[in-house]
Design an enzyme around this catalytic site. Structure first.
Site, PDB file in Angstrom:
ATOM      1  CD  GLU A 288      -6.548  -0.461  -3.344  1.00 57.92           C
ATOM      2  OE1 GLU A 288      -5.864  -1.476  -3.169  1.00 57.92           O
ATOM      3  OE2 GLU A 288      -6.090   0.682  -3.228  1.00 57.92           O
ATOM      4  CG  ASP A 292      -7.366   3.859  -3.487  1.00 59.23           C
ATOM      5  OD1 ASP A 292      -6.461   3.604  -2.682  1.00 59.23           O
ATOM      6  OD2 ASP A 292      -7.616   3.177  -4.484  1.00 59.23           O
ATOM      7  CB  SER A 526      -2.931   0.814  -2.325  1.00 58.12           C
ATOM      8  OG  SER A 526      -3.272  -0.138  -3.232  1.00 58.12           O
TER       9      SER A 526
END
Ligand SMILES: *[C@@H]1O[C@H](CO)[C@@H](O)[C@H](O)[C@H]1NC(C)=O
Ligand SMILES: *[C@@H]1O[C@H](CO)[C@@H](O)[C@H](O)[C@H]1NC(C)=O
Ligand SMILES: *[C@@H]1O[C@H](CO)[C@@H](O)[C@H](O)[C@H]1NC(C)=O
Ligand SMILES: *[C@@H]1O[C@H](CO)[C@@H](O)[C@H](O)[C@H]1NC(C)=O
Length: 611
Positions: A288, A292, A526
């Protein structure tokens, strides 16, 4: 005589008994949970001597004016557009009254929780006290249990303590928003103190907080240097995104501007475009944040990116930790994060991550993107409304908050609401959730995208808690009127009065992400949220360069008719879930891809034309 004195004695005992007992005040249930959230099980009662760090969130002054005040600085038609407030003015405006502070302290004192144990936060927003389970159970007429949760198939367990309901004296109710920890599954079980360990951090990951990204596993890079856009339908790169969203921009005002990305424990990786870390290697740990930051940092380079390492999300009342850091008036903890428990940031060596916060000392970035979330039904309405108000205050300060809208279409992760209750499954999102799109198989960056229907489905739908905001009313009404979904109130809040989400979308399929020592194909809203965040950061850069304010709370702006040319409307695909095809993307706003994906070049022109 003897009898009489015995009677008197009994009488006086019982009088003392009544005075000491909370039952003398008429009590009212303050919050009650309808059900135990999906995946949680009650395991045991908490020992009566366990110390709970109790926090009483006081009713804030002027909070009923928050929306009006937010619109005043955020609506392009308002004369005060862009005149954002200072944190001090916000703290002052919303501080609870002295009457609320005094009433709650008097109540605690009268219940034998001495004044000397009570602390009032600087903002006066919170009253804090360490009290034993026994004291709290008596005070709140509640019973605490430990609940455990096994997360997916990852052998990660977490536990939380909670009660089913709690009550307060009737005269106290008007002074209190929420009391924590109580009915929400966001409190770790004390005492947790042994040597800090990675596995313990891991244990607390993910239970009610979902990271909205999924990996298809390791892949070979397909990108061909001669024609980097040829493979965008198989692997998304920053170059593909620039082409898709008409994003060419040279940053100028990087010292004034800021962009924050919210990270979560456990992400103990130092990230600089896909660097390997050695402690833990798996998508679950690093995917994650890698995603990002790799995309966020590449797209806004040389703008610095701040990583908000929000400590430990499950224990720390989730996004409340972040809010603590950004906004002192929200701060619920004395010293901020616990260094033995929380993440190992900042990583000063790499890529320009700023010093993270503790409590109210971090100046919020102009844009903050978060790719985590939880489900609306898992938390009580008061809890979510209080949190939502805090995002509203950040909007008043000129901060744009972006949230991923979830990856499970109209459902939650492995969960849909019991139809008997008539409640729809809404991924818990507030303000600006960003949905996901895809380039269709064999299509190019010049073809229209669809709603993402590979591996993940764009989160979207209607809230059971938040009402339809004025800026969205026309879009939602038009969708429900012209494209009535084939469902009833059993499946979703079809009252026409509910907040619809997402607001906008961006690509969420086939992102090529360097994780540990290889590349993986990653899917999810995401991916979408940090990309939109990067574009807005560039728009802020351009506005700051000409002496204008950052764009702040963008919703009243992006729904304007005049802004629709700044979006590529998505009209293909849906967001299946809960055994249904979900909603369908149509012309105009829809609860799959919102207003569509950004056309940066056009949005830049539109936003530069605003005051
Ligand atoms: C509660 O206890 C913790 C740990 O000992 C301490 O850091 C904190 O300041 C205490 N809070 C209050 C309100 O006394
Ligand atoms: C994509 O193109 C390949 C090769 O031309 C073809 O085999 C495949 O069926 C196409 N896929 C779709 C979904 O059109
Ligand atoms: C639907 O939304 C409205 C507006 O927020 C709310 O008043 C109503 O309670 C919601 N209905 C359900 C079933 O949650
Ligand atoms: C890209 O943005 C520019 C403005 O910077 C605009 O003139 C152009 O039409 C946009 N391109 C597309 C394909 O929309």
């Amino acid at each position: 005589m003897v009898n009489l004195s015995v009677q008197l004695l009994i009488l006086s005992f019982s009088v003392i008994g009544i005075w000491a007992s909370p039952s003398l005040h008429s009590r009212v249930i303050h919050e009650k949970r309808e059900h135990v959230p999906h995946g949680w099980e009650r395991s045991r009662k908490l020992d009566g001597s366990t110390i709970l760090p109790m926090r009483f969130g006081l009713k804030q002054s002027n909070i009923d004016r928050l929306e009006e005040l937010l619109m005043d600085v955020s609506h392009p038609h308002s004369p005060n557009y862009g005149k954002h407030w200072s944190p001090e003015r916000i703290a002052e405006t919303f501080a609870p009254t002295q009457d609320s502070v005094d009433s709650v302290i008097d109540w605690l004192d009268s219940e034998g929780l001495g004044r000397d144990r009570i602390k009032l936060s600087n903002s006066k927003g919170w009253i804090q006290i360490n009290a034993t389970v026994e004291e709290v159970e008596r005070l709140l007429n509640a019973e605490y249990h430990v609940y455990t949760h096994i997360y997916g198939n990852q052998h990660i367990a977490s536990s939380s303590l909670a009660c089913d309901s709690y009550s307060v004296p009737a005269h106290i109710q008007e002074h209190v928003d929420i009391i924590l920890p109580t009915v929400n599954f966001d409190a770790k079980v004390p005492p947790p103190r042994t040597a800090s360990s990675l596995s313990r951090r891991a244990q607390r990951q993910g239970a009610t907080i979902n990271s909205f990204a999924k990996s298809k596993g390791k892949v070979e890079l397909a990108v061909n240097a001669a024609d980097p856009l040829a493979t965008c339908n198989e692997q998304i790169t920053p170059a593909c995104l620039r082409a898709l969203y008409n994003f060419t921009y040279t940053f100028v005002a990087t010292n004034e501007n800021s962009y924050g990305i919210v990270g979560s424990t456990p992400t103990l990786v130092s990230i600089d475009g896909g660097v390997a870390q050695t402690k833990e290697q798996s998508f679950d740990f690093n995917g994650e944040s890698d995603l990002d930051l790799e995309y966020g940092m590449t797209l806004v380079n040389p703008q610095k990116v701040t990583l908000y390492q929000a400590g430990d999300l499950v224990e720390g009342a989730s996004f409340n930790n972040l809010l603590d850091a950004l906004d002192g008036s929200y701060c619920t903890f004395d010293g901020g994060d616990d260094p033995t428990e929380d993440g190992i940031y900042p990583d000063k060596a790499k890529g320009g991550f700023d010093e993270p916060e503790s409590c109210g000392i971090a100046k919020p970035a102009n844009v903050i993107s978060t790719s985590y979330g939880s489900q609306e039904p898992e938390m009580t309405a008061s809890y979510q409304i209080r949190q939502c108000n805090e995002y509203g205050k950040l909007g008043m300060m000129g901060v744009t908050i972006l949230y991923s809208s979830g990856d499970n279409g109209v459902g939650g992760p492995d969960v849909c609401i019991n139809p008997r209750t008539g409640k729809e499954t809404a991924s818990g999102t507030r303000f600006d959730p960003v949905g996901a799109t895809q380039i269709n198989p064999n299509a190019t960056v010049n073809d229209p995208e669809s709603a993402c229907e590979q591996v993940i489905f764009s989160g979207g739908g209607f809230s059971d808690i938040f009402a339809l905001p004025s800026y969205q009313a026309e879009a939602v009404t038009s969708f429900l009127t012209n494209h009535p979904p084939p469902y009833t109130a059993q499946q979703f809040n079809n009252s026409g009065k509910a907040r619809g989400y997402p607001d906008l979308a961006a690509n969420g399929a086939n992102y090529i992400v360097g994780i540990d020592d290889g590349f993986e194909l990653v899917f999810g809203t995401s991916c979408s949220s940090p990309v939109v965040g990067s574009l807005i950061t560039a728009i802020n850069d351009a506005r700051l360069a000409v002496g204008k304010s950052p764009v702040g709370f963008i919703n009243p702006t992006i729904y304007l008719d005049s802004f629709q040319s700044g979006f590529n409307d998505i009209t293909m695909g849906g967001n299946q879930g809960c055994g249904t095809p979900g909603f369908t993307s149509v012309e105009g706003w829809d609860p799959v891809t919102g207003l569509g994906t950004p056309n940066f070049g056009k949005l830049l022109e539109l936003w530069l034309a605003l005051p």
